[in-house]
Design an enzyme around this catalytic site. Structure first.
Site, PDB file in Angstrom:
ATOM      1  N   GLY A   1       0.826  -1.353  -0.139  1.00 58.29           N
ATOM      2  CA  GLY A   1       0.014   0.095  -0.104  1.00 58.29           C
ATOM      3  C   GLY A   1       0.928   1.112   0.099  1.00 58.29           C
TER       4      GLY A   1
ATOM      5  N   GLY B   1       7.532   7.177   6.266  1.00 58.38           N
ATOM      6  CA  GLY B   1       6.495   7.941   5.452  1.00 58.38           C
ATOM      7  C   GLY B   1       7.264   8.809   4.555  1.00 58.38           C
TER       8      GLY B   1
ATOM      9  CG  ASP C   1       6.212   3.066  -7.360  1.00 58.16           C
ATOM     10  OD1 ASP C   1       5.875   4.038  -7.228  1.00 58.16           O
ATOM     11  OD2 ASP C   1       6.081   2.288  -6.218  1.00 58.16           O
TER      12      ASP C   1
ATOM     13  NE  ARG D   1       8.817   5.947  -0.233  1.00 58.21           N
ATOM     14  CZ  ARG D   1      10.003   5.929  -0.646  1.00 58.21           C
ATOM     15  NH1 ARG D   1      10.615   6.833  -0.129  1.00 58.21           N
ATOM     16  NH2 ARG D   1      10.493   5.095  -1.311  1.00 58.21           N
TER      17      ARG D   1
ATOM     18  CG  ASP E   1       4.951  -3.692  -5.265  1.00 61.93           C
ATOM     19  OD1 ASP E   1       5.636  -4.888  -5.365  1.00 61.93           O
ATOM     20  OD2 ASP E   1       5.850  -2.750  -4.673  1.00 61.93           O
ATOM     21  CG  ASN E   2       7.410  -0.947  -7.560  1.00 63.17           C
ATOM     22  OD1 ASN E   2       6.710  -0.555  -6.813  1.00 63.17           O
ATOM     23  ND2 ASN E   2       8.664  -1.446  -7.112  1.00 63.17           N
TER      24      ASN E   2
HETATM   25  P1  AMP Z   1       9.156   0.616  -3.260  1.00 64.48           P
HETATM   26  O1  AMP Z   1      10.140   0.053  -2.886  1.00 64.48           O
HETATM   27  O2  AMP Z   1       9.405   2.088  -2.915  1.00 64.48           O
HETATM   28  O3  AMP Z   1       8.306   0.633  -4.323  1.00 64.48           O
HETATM   29  O4  AMP Z   1       7.987   0.407  -1.934  1.00 64.48           O
HETATM   30  C1  AMP Z   1       7.543  -0.865  -1.453  1.00 64.48           C
HETATM   31  C2  AMP Z   1       6.660  -0.485  -0.328  1.00 64.48           C
HETATM   32  O5  AMP Z   1       7.168   0.089   0.748  1.00 64.48           O
HETATM   33  C3  AMP Z   1       5.452   0.340  -0.571  1.00 64.48           C
HETATM   34  O6  AMP Z   1       4.370  -0.187   0.005  1.00 64.48           O
HETATM   35  C4  AMP Z   1       5.799   1.538   0.009  1.00 64.48           C
HETATM   36  O7  AMP Z   1       4.889   2.517   0.247  1.00 64.48           O
HETATM   37  C5  AMP Z   1       6.579   1.304   1.173  1.00 64.48           C
HETATM   38  N1  AMP Z   1       7.842   2.184   1.556  1.00 64.48           N
HETATM   39  C6  AMP Z   1       9.050   2.292   0.806  1.00 64.48           C
HETATM   40  N2  AMP Z   1       9.687   3.409   1.736  1.00 64.48           N
HETATM   41  C7  AMP Z   1       9.196   3.697   2.775  1.00 64.48           C
HETATM   42  C8  AMP Z   1       9.198   4.704   3.739  1.00 64.48           C
HETATM   43  N3  AMP Z   1      10.237   5.592   3.861  1.00 64.48           N
HETATM   44  N4  AMP Z   1       8.078   4.628   4.751  1.00 64.48           N
HETATM   45  C9  AMP Z   1       6.929   4.083   4.442  1.00 64.48           C
HETATM   46  N5  AMP Z   1       6.720   3.307   3.500  1.00 64.48           N
HETATM   47  C10 AMP Z   1       7.716   2.949   2.639  1.00 64.48           C
HETATM   48 MG    MG Z   2       6.522   0.991  -5.006  1.00 65.18          MG
END
Ligand code: AMP
Ligand code: MG
Length: 487
Positions: A90, A126, A262, A93, A252-253
């Protein structure tokens, strides 16, 4: 041209309700300030570019202010990460601030990344740091300028808010634009949680808003899935043809619209390297440059599984079968054009493969080789480029094959050839070291370099006076930069 308070909202995703997203307010950054804005992205919202310089702009996109009609929501989704299923992810952030429609009637999601904690933050804070926000901004706008489908970026807002990663950094927000932020992982979430009613609602939402032409087909959901397969094949063909490595192709990306989405530890290739892994936590090379092609299909299969309530397995399999041949056709078409060819011959694939192998073995700069191949007539160009190769006999054999192929191709002047080749072969790409220079300056409060680099990358095919330093191979320090995966 609109002022900031004249945007028109119509929050269609928010109206799907609490099973799909949660209302969360952005958490403001301290001392928000404009780092960089994209005039081209502002034009998508009919915004007057001058508003980027106002304090209200930094306050809106730094989480301090909100339009009365905005409905900030954190979306729930899940996804396959590095091949394993994570039942709940989800927006941890990022917040979907709302959907804005422009004078042309197009809807754009305003998504604020780095906007603070949400119910989906898991262990995270976040936040997003300045470094990764600048990288996402530059990549979106650079890919768009190359003609590669992608989410867009309106601006980066910097701040004095401390954020801890490997060391203390500063928080930032990037405002992302896309027609939708729905991912493969949205469908997976409702499928694996067996929320079939909501899954049907989601499918209707995507079909009505994003694939309305599929309604006309006898099996609208199947037509929609086929279209998603086709768009992914084309997008990934463009990544491969332009040397873009996404780095985190988790489901998810993956956007339901077939756009690049993403951005994490992405990279454009400097030297051609089929095995290049840009993500340092990808120990097995699952998302290496050449693996992007089969992974594209793997991800589509994961989506297909989540669509089994709507479409028969046989039909899904048949649609998945379209991916590879479509990918190959798009890729070969692009590579022919990059080589300056206007006709198709069966042996062209082999011509491309032989060249890539030679480049791989000699560590030749992928972008500059193809750009300079068009500078002069084929015979002169290959003679000049020969010095970059170690296997000279191998290169000479390829050059003979290429010259003969060009001679058979058609009757055109070198002027026409150059113009045609330069229109598809960029001189400027977002090299990691260029991004790194811009980030280092921005971290010390100087935003001129990130703005200049952004400007250069918006016209990648056009030689720009005084910008020679952006069209060079990386210096030694910039060749093997370790890009931190924490963002
Ligand atoms: P990502 O690898 O950036 O696509 O993130 C994978 C998941 O981790 C997603 O659900 C993001 O919203 C969550 N996420 C990544 N970085 C953070 C962060 N600094 N704080 C909260 N959630 C994060
Ligand atoms: Mg992502």
């Amino acid at each position: 041209m609109k002022a900031l308070d004249e945007l028109t909202f119509d929050n269609r995703f928010a109206r799907l309700g609490d099973a799909f997203s949660t209302h969360v307010l952005p958490e403001p950054l301290d001392e928000p300030r404009l780092v960089v804005a994209s005039k081209a992205a502002m034009a998508l919202l009919d915004l007057d570019p001058a508003v980027a310089e106002t304090s209200v702009f930094a306050e809106l996109f730094g989480g301090h202010k909100l339009w009365a009609e905005a409905e900030p929501r954190a979306m729930v989704y899940s996804g396959h990460q590095f091949g394993g299923y994570t039942p709940q992810l989800g927006d941890g952030r990022g917040l979907l601030l709302g959907e804005v429609y422009n004078e042309a009637g197009e809807h754009w999601d305003l998504h604020l990344k780095g906007a603070g904690m949400t119910p989906y933050s898991r262990m995270g804070d976040g936040r997003a740091v300045l470094r990764s926000s600048i990288r996402e901004f530059l990549a979106s706008e650079a890919l768009h300028a190359l003609g590669i489908p992608t989410s867009r970026a309106l601006c980066v807002i910097g701040s004095s808010t401390p954020v801890w990663r490997e060391k203390q950094e500063r928080g930032a927000m990037v405002l992302r634009l896309a027609h939708s932020h729905i991912r493969f992982g949205h469908f997976e979430y409702f499928y694996y949680t067996k929320k079939s009613e909501q899954q049907a609602e989601l499918a209707e939402h995507v079909l009505n808003l994003h694939y309305p032409e599929c309604r006309e087909q006898p099996e609208p959901y199947l037509a929609m899935f086929r279209e998603i397969v086709e768009r992914n094949a084309e997008m990934i063909a463009k990544w491969q043809a332009y040397g873009f490595c996404h780095g985190v192709m988790n489901t998810d990306n993956m956007s339901i619209l077939g756009i690049t989405f993403d951005f994490g530890p992405f990279a454009f290739l400097d030297d051609f390297d089929a095995h290049f892994i840009c993500n340092h936590s990808d120990h097995e090379g699952r998302y290496s440059f050449s693996n992007q092609v089969p992974i594209g299909q793997w991800n589509l299969s994961a989506l297909a599984q989540a669509l089994t309530p709507f479409i028969s397995v046989d039909a899904l399999k048949e649609a998945l079968g379209l991916y590879l041949p479509l990918y190959q056709a798009h890729y070969l078409d692009l590579m022919r054009r990059r080589l300056g060819l206007t006709t198709a011959e069966d042996a062209d694939q082999q011509l491309v493969e032989r060249l890539l192998k030679l480049m791989q073995n000699s560590g030749v700069d992928y972008t500059l080789f193809l750009r300079h191949l068009g500078d002069e007539p084929a015979a002169l160009a290959v003679a000049r480029l020969r010095d970059d190769f170690v296997d000279l006999a191998g290169f000479d054999a390829w050059a003979e094959q290429y010259k003969a192929r060009v001679a058979r191709d058609g009757d055109y002047t070198q002027e026409q050839r150059r113009e045609r080749m330069h229109a598809v072969n960029p001189l400027y790409i977002l090299r990691n070291y260029l991004a790194q220079n811009a980030i280092a300056a921005a971290e010390s409060g100087d935003y001129s370099e990130v703005r200049r680099l952004h400007d250069v990358l918006t016209r990648p095919f056009e030689e720009q006076a005084g910008m020679e330093q952006y069209a060079q191979r990386p210096p030694d320090w910039g060749k093997h930069l370790e890009i931190s995966c924490s963002s």
